[in-house]
Design an enzyme around this catalytic site. Sequence first.
Site, PDB file in Angstrom:
ATOM      1  N   GLY A  37     -19.543   3.272   8.630  1.00 29.57           N
ATOM      2  CA  GLY A  37     -20.456   2.948   7.527  1.00 29.57           C
ATOM      3  C   GLY A  37     -20.968   1.519   7.590  1.00 29.57           C
ATOM      4  N   GLU A  62      -9.472  -3.527   1.393  1.00 31.00           N
ATOM      5  CA  GLU A  62      -8.399  -2.930   0.600  1.00 31.00           C
ATOM      6  C   GLU A  62      -7.286  -3.942   0.331  1.00 31.00           C
ATOM      7  OE1 GLU A  62      -9.040   0.239   3.546  1.00 31.00           O
ATOM      8  OE2 GLU A  62      -7.932   1.489   2.137  1.00 31.00           O
ATOM      9  N   ARG A 101       0.863  -1.171   0.000  1.00 31.63           N
ATOM     10  CA  ARG A 101       0.000   0.000   0.000  1.00 31.63           C
ATOM     11  C   ARG A 101       0.903   1.224   0.000  1.00 31.63           C
ATOM     12  NH1 ARG A 101      -2.744   3.156   4.829  1.00 31.63           N
ATOM     13  NH2 ARG A 101      -4.037   4.538   3.584  1.00 31.63           N
TER      14      ARG A 101
END
Length: 409
Positions: A338, A390, A96
Amino acid sequence: MKILVLNCGSSSIKFQLIETDIDMIEADSDRTLARGSVERIGTDEATLNVTVPPHPTRSTTEEILDYQAGLTRAVAALKESNALADISQIQAVGHRVVHGGEYFAASVIIDDKVEQDIRNCAELAPLHNPHNLRGYYVTRKAMPQVPQVAVFDTAFHQSVPPRAHLYGLPYSYYRRYHIRRYGFHGTSHRYVAFRFHKIFGKAREEANLITAHLGNGCSMTAIQKGQSIDTSMGFTPQEGLLMGTRCGDIDPAALFYIMSKDELTLHDMSTLLNKFSGLYGISGESNDMRDLMAASARGDEQARLAIEVFCYRIKKYIGAYTAALGHVDGLVFTAGIGENSPPIRTLACQGLEELGIQIDEARNAATVGKEGEISSDASRLRVMVIPTNEELLIARDTFRAVRGLPNPH
Ligand code: AMP
């Protein structure tokens, strides 16, 4: 292909070992063989956590003084827990990388040129890119033959057009210092958009989406036919929504005013905006939404106010991105808040019936920490909760880059 996914921070390495290939990607059957982290690197009290599903997490505390030692211990722990027989089984490493500037619109195999360009972007992300690169240096040394791939948080948003990425500053600042909206959380927005298309059996050209990544950091993205056309984070991850400790959108003149009134330095102001603002700043209590929900339920007015500002800002961006997209097919909630907070989703969508958004409260309440639709049958938009992943997207991008396959946005 067994892929080691690395997310290297200032004193930590988060890692996952994921097995994937083209058939597994198609069938969504990629396997997370292990996940873990090394925290507090540089101390004699570093912690190493490894989870090999379905077994419980194994944690140890030991001296781990640098990244090299951290990676060595992580690989040893993968071997001890039988996730890996030998380091030679790792066929690729996916890193990442937070900032790819205007250099990278997709994931790439890291070579000398890519490494230099990532280093060039370090000025834009001084707290992240140098550590991401450190992870690369360590794995390159430990596994010199293994291809390494960089997956950028900013890459997905490189499709945002100038009308949405330029600030109203003298244009020379864009030319000289590359001041513009870059956007972040791109891998997360891209992943949940991909899932939405998959769930509804649509080609990415067939649906326009608004995605809301609501975690400690929060951002929203307008996705037209699979491409990001606007996103709420900007030059840095400070712009946009209210976040755990970051203020999001603010009149820049207010900052000068505060600085002059309280005689704050640039450093003081940066700390104030990054660490003491947002939910924490307004509530004066916590940056954790769970604490604020509990406090608000007890009648704490500041906590209620922080939640109200948080949800109002989401609602405002839904409106703005509906206008930007013209037609919207879906709204997706992801990340800690969320995925897990039905009341926040309700508040953020309240009064948006005119925009075609109707929440089914029973579905909403039942959808916590898992994928599911929360809109009513009468809702024109499909409102979804989709847990982000991710690491999985980093593994898939890494596989495709190594095989020379195109990486779909
Ligand atoms: P993340 O950065 O994605 O890990 O998200 C962190 C945020 O998610 C924190 O503000 C947590 O309070 C929030 N969060 C996690 N679980 C819940 C929950 N059950 N209800 C509300 N917020 C939650």
